[in-house]
Design an enzyme around this catalytic site. Sequence first.
Site, PDB file in Angstrom:
ATOM      1  N   ARG A 188       8.404 -18.368  18.738  1.00  0.00           N
ATOM      2  CA  ARG A 188       8.309 -19.730  18.561  1.00  0.00           C
ATOM      3  C   ARG A 188       9.901 -20.393  18.586  1.00  0.00           C
ATOM      4  O   ARG A 188       9.903 -21.575  18.940  1.00  0.00           O
ATOM      5  CB  ARG A 188       7.524 -20.039  17.076  1.00  0.00           C
ATOM      6  CG  ARG A 188       7.622 -21.271  16.791  1.00  0.00           C
ATOM      7  CD  ARG A 188       7.102 -21.537  15.260  1.00  0.00           C
ATOM      8  NE  ARG A 188       7.455 -20.801  14.411  1.00  0.00           N
ATOM      9  CZ  ARG A 188       7.135 -20.676  12.920  1.00  0.00           C
ATOM     10  NH1 ARG A 188       5.989 -21.194  12.570  1.00  0.00           N
ATOM     11  NH2 ARG A 188       7.946 -19.972  12.140  1.00  0.00           N
TER      12      ARG A 188
ATOM     13  N   ASP B 275      10.718   1.835  11.152  1.00  0.00           N
ATOM     14  CA  ASP B 275       9.695   1.049  11.970  1.00  0.00           C
ATOM     15  C   ASP B 275       9.365   1.329  13.221  1.00  0.00           C
ATOM     16  O   ASP B 275       8.109   1.240  13.692  1.00  0.00           O
ATOM     17  CB  ASP B 275       9.985  -0.500  11.752  1.00  0.00           C
ATOM     18  CG  ASP B 275       9.609  -0.910  10.190  1.00  0.00           C
ATOM     19  OD1 ASP B 275       8.492  -0.387   9.627  1.00  0.00           O
ATOM     20  OD2 ASP B 275      10.010  -2.032   9.909  1.00  0.00           O
TER      21      ASP B 275
ATOM     22  N   LYS C 120      15.132  -6.542   4.180  1.00  0.00           N
ATOM     23  CA  LYS C 120      15.439  -5.466   5.364  1.00  0.00           C
ATOM     24  C   LYS C 120      16.800  -5.751   5.876  1.00  0.00           C
ATOM     25  O   LYS C 120      17.377  -4.891   6.077  1.00  0.00           O
ATOM     26  CB  LYS C 120      14.290  -5.603   6.282  1.00  0.00           C
ATOM     27  CG  LYS C 120      13.165  -4.729   5.834  1.00  0.00           C
ATOM     28  CD  LYS C 120      12.164  -4.658   6.997  1.00  0.00           C
ATOM     29  CE  LYS C 120      10.838  -4.211   6.681  1.00  0.00           C
ATOM     30  NZ  LYS C 120       9.671  -3.693   7.937  1.00  0.00           N
TER      31      LYS C 120
ATOM     32  N   LEU D 171       0.625  -1.437  -0.106  1.00  0.00           N
ATOM     33  CA  LEU D 171      -0.028   0.101   0.002  1.00  0.00           C
ATOM     34  C   LEU D 171       0.782   1.289  -0.132  1.00  0.00           C
ATOM     35  O   LEU D 171       0.394   2.438  -0.074  1.00  0.00           O
ATOM     36  CB  LEU D 171      -0.917  -0.018   1.309  1.00  0.00           C
ATOM     37  CG  LEU D 171      -1.878  -1.216   1.357  1.00  0.00           C
ATOM     38  CD1 LEU D 171      -2.584  -1.143   2.778  1.00  0.00           C
ATOM     39  CD2 LEU D 171      -2.905  -0.940   0.319  1.00  0.00           C
TER      40      LEU D 171
ATOM     41  N   GLY E 124       7.052 -12.781  19.110  1.00  0.00           N
ATOM     42  CA  GLY E 124       7.852 -12.564  17.808  1.00  0.00           C
ATOM     43  C   GLY E 124       9.185 -12.034  18.018  1.00  0.00           C
ATOM     44  O   GLY E 124       9.578 -11.322  19.049  1.00  0.00           O
ATOM     45  N   ALA E 125      10.290 -12.392  17.269  1.00  0.00           N
ATOM     46  CA  ALA E 125      11.538 -11.844  17.299  1.00  0.00           C
ATOM     47  C   ALA E 125      12.199 -11.771  15.766  1.00  0.00           C
ATOM     48  O   ALA E 125      13.298 -11.986  15.656  1.00  0.00           O
ATOM     49  CB  ALA E 125      12.425 -12.859  17.991  1.00  0.00           C
TER      50      ALA E 125
ATOM     51  N   TYR F 265      -2.421  -5.213  10.058  1.00  0.00           N
ATOM     52  CA  TYR F 265      -3.634  -4.004   9.802  1.00  0.00           C
ATOM     53  C   TYR F 265      -4.453  -4.804   9.028  1.00  0.00           C
ATOM     54  O   TYR F 265      -5.559  -4.233   8.725  1.00  0.00           O
ATOM     55  CB  TYR F 265      -3.042  -2.743   9.371  1.00  0.00           C
ATOM     56  CG  TYR F 265      -2.194  -3.181   8.300  1.00  0.00           C
ATOM     57  CD1 TYR F 265      -2.292  -3.244   6.919  1.00  0.00           C
ATOM     58  CD2 TYR F 265      -0.746  -2.848   8.294  1.00  0.00           C
ATOM     59  CE1 TYR F 265      -1.620  -3.084   5.889  1.00  0.00           C
ATOM     60  CE2 TYR F 265       0.337  -3.171   7.460  1.00  0.00           C
ATOM     61  CZ  TYR F 265      -0.047  -3.313   6.378  1.00  0.00           C
ATOM     62  OH  TYR F 265       1.109  -3.545   5.238  1.00  0.00           O
TER      63      TYR F 265
HETATM   64  P1  NDP Z   1       9.810 -11.785  10.105  1.00  0.00           P
HETATM   65  O1  NDP Z   1       9.781 -12.879   9.053  1.00  0.00           O
HETATM   66  O2  NDP Z   1      11.360 -10.985  10.371  1.00  0.00           O
HETATM   67  O3  NDP Z   1       9.283 -12.419  11.519  1.00  0.00           O
HETATM   68  C1  NDP Z   1       8.339 -13.151  11.548  1.00  0.00           C
HETATM   69  C2  NDP Z   1       8.129 -13.526  13.047  1.00  0.00           C
HETATM   70  O4  NDP Z   1       6.849 -14.291  13.323  1.00  0.00           O
HETATM   71  C3  NDP Z   1       9.034 -14.570  13.608  1.00  0.00           C
HETATM   72  O5  NDP Z   1       9.046 -14.301  15.151  1.00  0.00           O
HETATM   73  C4  NDP Z   1       8.403 -15.987  13.496  1.00  0.00           C
HETATM   74  O6  NDP Z   1       8.931 -16.738  14.432  1.00  0.00           O
HETATM   75  C5  NDP Z   1       6.929 -15.776  13.706  1.00  0.00           C
HETATM   76  N1  NDP Z   1       5.952 -16.647  13.196  1.00  0.00           N
HETATM   77  C6  NDP Z   1       5.707 -16.892  11.737  1.00  0.00           C
HETATM   78  N2  NDP Z   1       5.006 -17.644  11.780  1.00  0.00           N
HETATM   79  C7  NDP Z   1       4.634 -18.249  12.894  1.00  0.00           C
HETATM   80  C8  NDP Z   1       3.844 -19.255  13.083  1.00  0.00           C
HETATM   81  N3  NDP Z   1       2.874 -20.111  12.329  1.00  0.00           N
HETATM   82  N4  NDP Z   1       3.883 -19.421  14.572  1.00  0.00           N
HETATM   83  C9  NDP Z   1       4.533 -18.856  15.461  1.00  0.00           C
HETATM   84  N5  NDP Z   1       5.352 -17.741  15.111  1.00  0.00           N
HETATM   85  C10 NDP Z   1       5.472 -17.421  13.777  1.00  0.00           C
HETATM   86  O7  NDP Z   1       8.771 -10.736   9.880  1.00  0.00           O
HETATM   87  P2  NDP Z   1       8.565  -9.230  10.077  1.00  0.00           P
HETATM   88  O8  NDP Z   1       9.224  -9.064  11.484  1.00  0.00           O
HETATM   89  O9  NDP Z   1       9.306  -8.332   9.006  1.00  0.00           O
HETATM   90  O10 NDP Z   1       7.118  -9.019  10.118  1.00  0.00           O
HETATM   91  C11 NDP Z   1       6.102  -9.472  10.930  1.00  0.00           C
HETATM   92  C12 NDP Z   1       4.730  -8.980  10.809  1.00  0.00           C
HETATM   93  O11 NDP Z   1       4.836  -7.565  11.102  1.00  0.00           O
HETATM   94  C13 NDP Z   1       4.275  -9.237   9.484  1.00  0.00           C
HETATM   95  O12 NDP Z   1       2.964  -9.660   9.246  1.00  0.00           O
HETATM   96  C14 NDP Z   1       4.635  -7.831   8.937  1.00  0.00           C
HETATM   97  O13 NDP Z   1       3.343  -7.572   7.748  1.00  0.00           O
HETATM   98  C15 NDP Z   1       4.190  -6.955  10.058  1.00  0.00           C
HETATM   99  N6  NDP Z   1       5.030  -5.579   9.895  1.00  0.00           N
HETATM  100  C16 NDP Z   1       3.956  -4.385  10.037  1.00  0.00           C
HETATM  101  C17 NDP Z   1       4.340  -3.206  10.089  1.00  0.00           C
HETATM  102  C18 NDP Z   1       3.564  -2.150  10.017  1.00  0.00           C
HETATM  103  O14 NDP Z   1       3.930  -0.949   9.769  1.00  0.00           O
HETATM  104  N7  NDP Z   1       2.356  -2.196  10.674  1.00  0.00           N
HETATM  105  C19 NDP Z   1       5.883  -3.087   9.830  1.00  0.00           C
HETATM  106  C20 NDP Z   1       6.706  -4.112   9.717  1.00  0.00           C
HETATM  107  C21 NDP Z   1       6.204  -5.519   9.694  1.00  0.00           C
HETATM  108  P3  NDP Z   1      10.188 -17.831  14.151  1.00  0.00           P
HETATM  109  O15 NDP Z   1      11.394 -16.911  14.682  1.00  0.00           O
HETATM  110  O16 NDP Z   1       9.886 -19.011  15.180  1.00  0.00           O
HETATM  111  O17 NDP Z   1      10.151 -18.344  12.762  1.00  0.00           O
END
Ligand code: NDP
Length: 282
Positions: A157, A108, A71, A17, A132-133, A228
């Site tokens: 996780r 961010d 990123k 978007l 989350g990490a 969102y």
């Molecule tokens: P990353 O890929 O860096 O991290 C994803 C995280 O989600 C990890 O901690 C991962 O855990 C966890 N995860 C994914 N699937 C599962 C699952 N099925 N069960 C448990 N844990 C899970 O992504 P980002 O941090 O870049 O983005 C994360 C979210 O934040 C996205 O939805 C993104 O769209 C949103 N976002 C929103 C922003 C905004 O401006 N509103 C800005 C940036 C991001 P593991 O380490 O165990 O894989």
Amino acid sequence: MIKNMVGIIGWPISHSLSPIMHNHAFLKLSLDSWTYVPLPVATSPETRLKEAVFGLRALGFKGANVTVPYKESVIPYLDSLTKEAKNIGAVNTIAVTDEGKLVGHNTDGDGFINDLSEHQITVADKSALILGAGGASRAIAYALLSHGCRHLTILNRTKTKADDVVLKLQENFNKVMIESGQLHKESLVNADLVINTTSIGLNENAPDMPWDEGVAFSKNQVVYDVIYNPKLTRFLQHAQKYKAKAINGLGMLVHQGALSFEIWTGHKAPIESMKQILRTRF
Ligand code: NDP
């Protein structure tokens, strides 16, 4: 005439978007020489990320946003990083200086804090729990600690990833209590702020949540989901059931974009207009 180009590098990018949001902001401020374009950089058969990033300079771009999955991998191609981007270990905004240098920023975390401020929520002396990490978690954690959060827990996780994030944060914030744990297994359930940064909840057709159904919230807690779309994840619905303050990630999206906009153009971003145009998309 278009003279000032910016865009967004990522893959896939068609759902983003950001082009709508930024082009609307340019229009609103009559910045007619500016335009924002999607810059899809495929991940296979081999990624051309380096060429794409160097192309910004070659093509006279003023900068770009960077999104999933680049990123972190974009960093080696940049000339310098801001302190935030370096400590977070991720870049979501590139600025091309007049001398052609590529500077990596991360907006961010401050976008998240600015959205909280808009909801009259402060973080100084508060406790926070981040689920989350990944990249969003690291940016938010760094921003929370920079703004005086006194106790932070990160659950993931893959616990080792949360451990790594905490170790890195402790290098910069050695007087604050920062802990890690396993998602669902341990939690500081009564933290003032509980933030979901996992992608759990993105899929509207198979709703799930990063929180145990049996664990309640209280009305004094702020529960934030960086997702969102959908507007109200199952996690936020759960928070609302207990009258906690539930906030989705639309405001963070707008505020991180507004900070990028200001870095590139030097103009204050029209935040309300940016928010309005995004609302029409849902
Ligand atoms: P990353 O890929 O860096 O991290 C994803 C995280 O989600 C990890 O901690 C991962 O855990 C966890 N995860 C994914 N699937 C599962 C699952 N099925 N069960 C448990 N844990 C899970 O992504 P980002 O941090 O870049 O983005 C994360 C979210 O934040 C996205 O939805 C993104 O769209 C949103 N976002 C929103 C922003 C905004 O401006 N509103 C800005 C940036 C991001 P593991 O380490 O165990 O894989």
